[in-house]
Design an enzyme around this catalytic site. Structure first.
Site, PDB file in Angstrom:
ATOM      1  CB  CYS A   1      24.165  23.642  11.165  1.00  0.00           C
ATOM      2  SG  CYS A   1      25.776  23.215  10.482  1.00  0.00           S
TER       3      CYS A   1
ATOM      4  CD  GLU B   1      32.417  18.287   9.493  1.00  0.00           C
ATOM      5  OE1 GLU B   1      33.040  17.414   8.864  1.00  0.00           O
ATOM      6  OE2 GLU B   1      31.649  19.100   8.958  1.00  0.00           O
TER       7      GLU B   1
ATOM      8  CB  CYS C   1      22.197   8.114   6.958  1.00  0.00           C
ATOM      9  SG  CYS C   1      22.769   9.719   7.515  1.00  0.00           S
TER      10      CYS C   1
ATOM     11  CB  CYS D   1      27.317  17.915  15.732  1.00  0.00           C
ATOM     12  SG  CYS D   1      28.318  18.664  14.426  1.00  0.00           S
TER      13      CYS D   1
ATOM     14  CB  SER E   1      28.073  15.349   4.028  1.00  0.00           C
ATOM     15  OG  SER E   1      27.633  16.683   4.051  1.00  0.00           O
TER      16      SER E   1
ATOM     17  CB  CYS F   1      18.788  15.882   5.899  1.00  0.00           C
ATOM     18  SG  CYS F   1      19.480  14.813   4.670  1.00  0.00           S
TER      19      CYS F   1
ATOM     20  CB  CYS G   1      21.376  20.736  12.326  1.00  0.00           C
ATOM     21  SG  CYS G   1      21.868  19.071  12.749  1.00  0.00           S
TER      22      CYS G   1
ATOM     23  CG  ASN H   1      13.823  17.052   6.422  1.00  0.00           C
ATOM     24  OD1 ASN H   1      12.832  16.836   5.743  1.00  0.00           O
ATOM     25  ND2 ASN H   1      15.045  16.703   6.023  1.00  0.00           N
TER      26      ASN H   1
ATOM     27  CD  GLU I   1      18.777   9.225  16.388  1.00  0.00           C
ATOM     28  OE1 GLU I   1      18.600   9.922  15.365  1.00  0.00           O
ATOM     29  OE2 GLU I   1      17.930   9.079  17.271  1.00  0.00           O
TER      30      GLU I   1
ATOM     31  CB  SER J   1      27.012  20.631   4.427  1.00  0.00           C
ATOM     32  OG  SER J   1      25.721  20.775   4.876  1.00  0.00           O
ATOM     33  CG  LEU J   2      27.028  26.211  -0.598  1.00  0.00           C
ATOM     34  CD1 LEU J   2      28.367  26.813  -0.194  1.00  0.00           C
ATOM     35  CD2 LEU J   2      26.850  26.278  -2.116  1.00  0.00           C
TER      36      LEU J   2
HETATM   37  S1  SF4 Z   1      24.210  19.769  10.007  1.00  0.00           S
HETATM   38 FE1  SF4 Z   1      25.880  18.298  10.358  1.00  0.00          FE
HETATM   39  S2  SF4 Z   1      27.663  19.627  10.843  1.00  0.00           S
HETATM   40 FE2  SF4 Z   1      25.830  20.919  11.091  1.00  0.00          FE
HETATM   41  S3  SF4 Z   1      25.321  20.735  13.293  1.00  0.00           S
HETATM   42 FE3  SF4 Z   1      24.108  19.164  12.180  1.00  0.00          FE
HETATM   43  S4  SF4 Z   1      25.370  17.295  12.335  1.00  0.00           S
HETATM   44 FE4  SF4 Z   1      26.720  19.054  12.798  1.00  0.00          FE
END
Ligand code: SF4
Length: 389
Positions: free
Chosen positions: A157, A205, A146, A153, A234, A380, A160, A337, A117, A259-260
């Site tokens: 996270c 990532e 983007c 990934c 990022s 995001c 996500c 989101n 995407e 990405s903190l």
């Molecule tokens: S926020 Fe970025 S690094 Fe974290 S799981 Fe999603 S795509 Fe991967």
């Protein structure tokens, strides 16, 4: 013998016809000018024709060899007969948000065909281009694309949607740069005239696919003509990747965003398991090695999760962490989101504003990023190859 660019290398190697898919077609897209010159020489043409192919494929967005009319017809026919194609990833499906954002499902052809995407976020200009152009169809002045770096990934996270796919595979340099060129083509972007920013914040990532990511950046800078100063990558905090990035020539690397997303190791490890491998202090130590260009700042991305990362005391902790870099920096705040099957909540707008105020009171520039394309799962952390709008 034909040659192919295998996944992960960006190098030319002899084509192995026993590998399924190799017997069909091989791509020019993804090869830089030097590699194209090598291919053309091998096909019996002078290496200067590589400039014509670069111009056609990367600057005029031509996606069929038969349409590269600067090449002699007989040579185009020969290339096609020998199994070459442009082979650029193409937009298979587009979803349009009420706010003008577009999310694309992009098909990457080849033996390991996949879809990823990318997202287009225009900034409207009330119908006036403001640059002297007479392009009536253009109703944006600036835009951001983007871009994805992996299919899925592995970082996992917890907030996500992409994480739910797991890692399927790395994207090649051509597949990463190809997303950009396909979107530039769709919007008839003229590099140099139009202001387009790239953010490598899509699926994946980037620093876990470091070589292919940086090869894509070089293609986008040298062959497509985009400025690295208009690109931001990022990372979730892959320390060896940040250390390599710090060694890249400053005229060839994007800006860096970390990405903190949390004020301390305890909270961060709970929402980003990668923090157990590379805690915040190791990330900050690595960031301190990056030599910034004049006026450049490090960005810290911070997803506000209701009740988890959005308290005023968290803002003060974040300010202390940011100060520890000793570098010019800013914080981008992103209200989480929502997506299906998550137990997090999105903070109220006033909570985000209080967080921002607490950071600025500590002397840290902070901005609340408006969500783009939430209605089409383009915002995001929402990229998951969702096939509904
Ligand atoms: S926020 Fe970025 S690094 Fe974290 S799981 Fe999603 S795509 Fe991967």
């Amino acid at each position: 013998m034909l040659r192919v660019v295998p996944e992960n290398s960006g190098q030319l190697v002899p084509l192995d016809p026993t590998v399924p898919g190799n017997e069909s077609r091989v791509s020019l897209f993804g090869l830089d000018a030097a590699a194209l010159a090598g291919v053309l020489k091998e096909e019996g043409e002078p290496s200067w024709r590589a400039d014509q192919v670069v111009e056609a494929v990367y600057r005029q967005y031509i996606s069929e060899i038969s349409s590269i009319t600067t090449l002699p017809l007989t040579f185009r026919q020969k290339l096609v007969a020998r199994g070459w194609q442009v082979g650029r990833p193409e937009i298979a499906k587009a979803f349009k948000s009420a706010d003008g954002t577009e999310r694309y499902l992009i098909h990457c052809p080849g033996p390991k065909a996949e879809s990823v995407e990318a997202v287009w976020m225009p900034e409207g200009d009330d119908g006036e281009a403001g640059d002297g152009s007479t392009d009536e169809a253009k109703d944006w002045r600036r835009a951001t694309i983007c871009v994805s770096s992996q299919v899925g990934c592995a970082v996992n996270c917890q907030f996500c949607l992409t994480a739910k796919l797991g890692l399927q595979r790395n994207l090649t340099p051509g597949e990463i740069a190809g997303q950009v060129v396909s979107v530039l083509d769709r919007h008839a972007v003229r590099v140099g005239r139009d202001r387009v920013n790239l953010v490598f914040m899509g699926m994946g990532e980037p620093f876990l696919n470091y070589d292919n990511f940086m090869a894509a950046v070089r293609l986008l800078v040298h062959e497509v003509g985009l400025s690295p100063q208009r690109m931001t990558v990022s990372t979730s905090g892959i320390v060896p990747g940040i250390e390599r990035f710090a060694e890249e020539p400053s005229d060839l690397r994007p800006k860096l965003a970390i990405s903190l997303n949390a004020p301390n190791d305890e909270v961060r490890a709970g929402i980003m398991p990668i923090n157990r491998k590379w805690p915040i202090s190791s990330v900050i130590d690595a960031v301190r090695r990056v030599r910034l260009r004049p006026r450049e700042r490090i960005t810290f991305e911070y997803v506000l999760l209701g009740g988890v990362t959005d308290r005023p005391e968290h803002a003060r902790e974040v300010a202390r962490l940011v100060r520890r870099t000793g570098l010019p920096a800013k914080v981008n705040l992103i209200a989480w989101n929502p997506g299906p099957d998550f137990h997090y909540s999105t903070p109220k707008p006033e909570t985000a504003e209080q967080f921002q105020k607490a950071l600025t009171a500590e002397g840290i520039p902070a901005y609340i990023r408006q969500p783009r394309g939430r209605d089409i799962f383009a915002a995001c952390g929402q990229l998951k190859r969702t096939v509904e709008a």
